[in-house]
Structure formats: structure tokens, C-alpha cells
Design a protein around this motif. Structure first.
Motif, PDB file in Angstrom:
ATOM      1  N   LYS A   1       1.410   9.402   1.123  1.00 29.55           N
ATOM      2  CA  LYS A   1       2.474   9.862   2.011  1.00 29.55           C
ATOM      3  C   LYS A   1       2.458  11.373   2.223  1.00 29.55           C
ATOM      4  O   LYS A   1       3.315  11.918   2.911  1.00 29.55           O
TER       5      LYS A   1
ATOM      6  N   GLN B   1       6.949  12.807  11.504  1.00 25.07           N
ATOM      7  CA  GLN B   1       6.940  11.502  12.164  1.00 25.07           C
ATOM      8  C   GLN B   1       6.881  11.668  13.680  1.00 25.07           C
ATOM      9  O   GLN B   1       6.170  10.927  14.369  1.00 25.07           O
TER      10      GLN B   1
ATOM     11  N   PHE C   1       7.649   3.804  10.381  1.00 23.46           N
ATOM     12  CA  PHE C   1       7.679   4.797   9.327  1.00 23.46           C
ATOM     13  C   PHE C   1       8.712   4.392   8.282  1.00 23.46           C
ATOM     14  O   PHE C   1       9.556   3.533   8.522  1.00 23.46           O
TER      15      PHE C   1
ATOM     16  N   HIS D   1       8.099   0.759   7.646  1.00 20.01           N
ATOM     17  CA  HIS D   1       6.699   0.639   7.212  1.00 20.01           C
ATOM     18  C   HIS D   1       6.613  -0.220   5.952  1.00 20.01           C
ATOM     19  O   HIS D   1       5.785  -1.142   5.862  1.00 20.01           O
ATOM     20  N   HIS D   2       7.472   0.049   4.983  1.00 17.70           N
ATOM     21  CA  HIS D   2       7.485  -0.736   3.742  1.00 17.70           C
ATOM     22  C   HIS D   2       7.837  -2.196   4.019  1.00 17.70           C
ATOM     23  O   HIS D   2       7.244  -3.121   3.446  1.00 17.70           O
TER      24      HIS D   2
ATOM     25  N   SER E   1       1.224   1.960   0.590  1.00 19.85           N
ATOM     26  CA  SER E   1       1.267   3.292  -0.011  1.00 19.85           C
ATOM     27  C   SER E   1       1.192   4.414   1.018  1.00 19.85           C
ATOM     28  O   SER E   1       1.402   5.591   0.691  1.00 19.85           O
TER      29      SER E   1
ATOM     30  N   PHE F   1       1.837   6.438   4.908  1.00 25.21           N
ATOM     31  CA  PHE F   1       2.944   7.136   5.560  1.00 25.21           C
ATOM     32  C   PHE F   1       3.554   6.316   6.690  1.00 25.21           C
ATOM     33  O   PHE F   1       4.723   6.469   7.026  1.00 25.21           O
TER      34      PHE F   1
ATOM     35  N   GLY G   1      -2.109   7.372   6.506  1.00 25.59           N
ATOM     36  CA  GLY G   1      -1.467   8.297   5.590  1.00 25.59           C
ATOM     37  C   GLY G   1      -2.436   9.372   5.131  1.00 25.59           C
ATOM     38  O   GLY G   1      -3.535   9.513   5.677  1.00 25.59           O
TER      39      GLY G   1
END
Length: 200
Positions: free
Chosen positions: A20, A26, A55, A59-60, A92, A94, A178
Motif C-alpha cells: 500500500k 487515489q 480503493f 478493494h478489500h 495486500s 493499494f 500497489g
């Protein structure tokens, strides 16, 4: 002969160890991705490529969704390694770009130009590939690592539902990106004589 385009293409590699710690905001990366797609070529200037740019928690959530959908079809034993790969190589990062092609655009062209109707879906895929390469290369020139993943169609319905994706958008690829935490290994190339025919 030195050429900046070739130099940039050489920088584009599959980077699996991403983090990240990027120096761009962003908003800056969003503008970069949008321009890369906007200025990529498409047949009949159809501009059929679409993108979902994620983002932070979005993103997660994408990569948690990928794990959840895969767990329905992958054995528990295999899922352990799959989860580790997703967490360490993709989640993991960005952010992630999801690439789509708009089937409504293709259908419209098929009706407007029946002589070429059989080709428009092929040309749409080619346009999508060029958009993906443009984004990937643009990120690489900014020292942002990425890979191209294909968890579609396993995740299509879940993604469409979570992010309210239009029904005509067909998911084609996912690009987590990332900071480059580990450089790619040296790339091997087959002999030019096996790939090219030159007539002078």
C-alpha cells in the motif's frame, strides 16, 4: 534505436508482491487509469471498455468476495493455499481495477453494421485487451506494480450485486495494483525466428 514506448512496455511486468506504500493519491491514480482507458483504441471508436476502480475497504471487499465465492467450489485443502495467495498478492495492494466490456455497445454495432456482425465481439475483446495493457503499462511507468487476474465468471454475480454494475457490463479481468515490494524475476523469451516472419 531507442523508443520510449518500448521502454515503457519493458517496465510492465507481473508484480505479485504488492503493498500500500504508493506515492500517488487515489485521485491521481484514478485519473491515470481513466486516461489510459480513454485513449486506448477501439473498433469503430466504439469505446466499449468499462472499469470499476476500487480503493480502501472496497478493494478489500472485492478480494474477500473472491475468497467467499471460491470457497463454494474449491476444496478446503486447496482453499488454504488460494487464500494465502489472494491475501499476499492481491488484497495486500493499494487498489484494484475491474475491466468490463459493454455488451450493449457490441449489440448496437452488430445491428448497425450487419456485414461485420460476426466480428464485433472479437473486436470488443481486442479493445478490452488494449485497455488492460494501457492501464498496466501506465501504472508501471509510475512505479506501481500490478498483475492481471481472471476470477470471472465465478465472481460476476457477486460483483454486480455489490457494486450495482449495469447488466450489460461483462466482467473480463481484475488488476490488483500497489507498491512494488519485490521485483519480478527476469523474463525469458523464445527465439524471434519462431515468432516473426520478415519479408524485405
Amino acid at each position: 534505436m531507442e523508443n520510449p514506448v518500448i521502454k515503457n512496455l519493458k517496465e510492465r511486468r507481473s508484480i505479485y508482491s504488492i503493498g500500500k506504500d504508493v506515492s500517488h493519491s487515489q485521485d491521481e491514480l484514478t485519473a491515470l487509469i481513466q486516461d489510459a482507458i480513454k485513449y486506448s483504441p477501439s473498433s469503430f471508436n466504439s469505446q466499449s471498455s468499462r472499469a470499476l476502480i476500487l480503493f480502501g475497504e472496497n478493494h478489500h471487499k472485492l478480494w474477500d468476495t473472491v475468497k467467499a465465492e471460491l470457497s463454494k467450489i474449491v476444496s478446503a485443502e486447496a482453499m488454504e493455499a488460494t487464500t494465502a495467495k489472494i491475501d499476499n498478492c492481491f488484497r495486500s495492494g493499494f487498489g484494484t481495477v475491474l475491466f468490463f466490456e459493454d455488451s450493449d455497445v457490441v449489440t448496437k454495432l452488430e445491428k448497425e453494421f450487419p456485414l461485420y456482425a460476426d466480428n464485433f465481439r472479437i473486436w470488443s475483446e481486442q479493445s478490452g485487451g488494449m485497455a488492460q495493457l494501457s492501464v498496466w503499462t501506465a501504472l508501471a511507468t509510475e512505479k506501481v506494480g500490478a498483475t492481471l487476474q481472471h476470477y470471472n465468471p465465478v465472481i460476476d454475480e457477486a460483483v454486480a450485486s455489490e457494486w450495482n454494475i449495469p447488466a450489460s457490463w461483462i466482467l473480463r479481468a481484475q488488476m490488483p495494483f500497489g507498491s512494488i515490494e519485490q521485483e519480478a524475476q527476469e523474463k525469458a523469451f523464445m527465439d524471434d525466428s519462431q515468432r516473426f516472419i520478415v519479408c524485405k
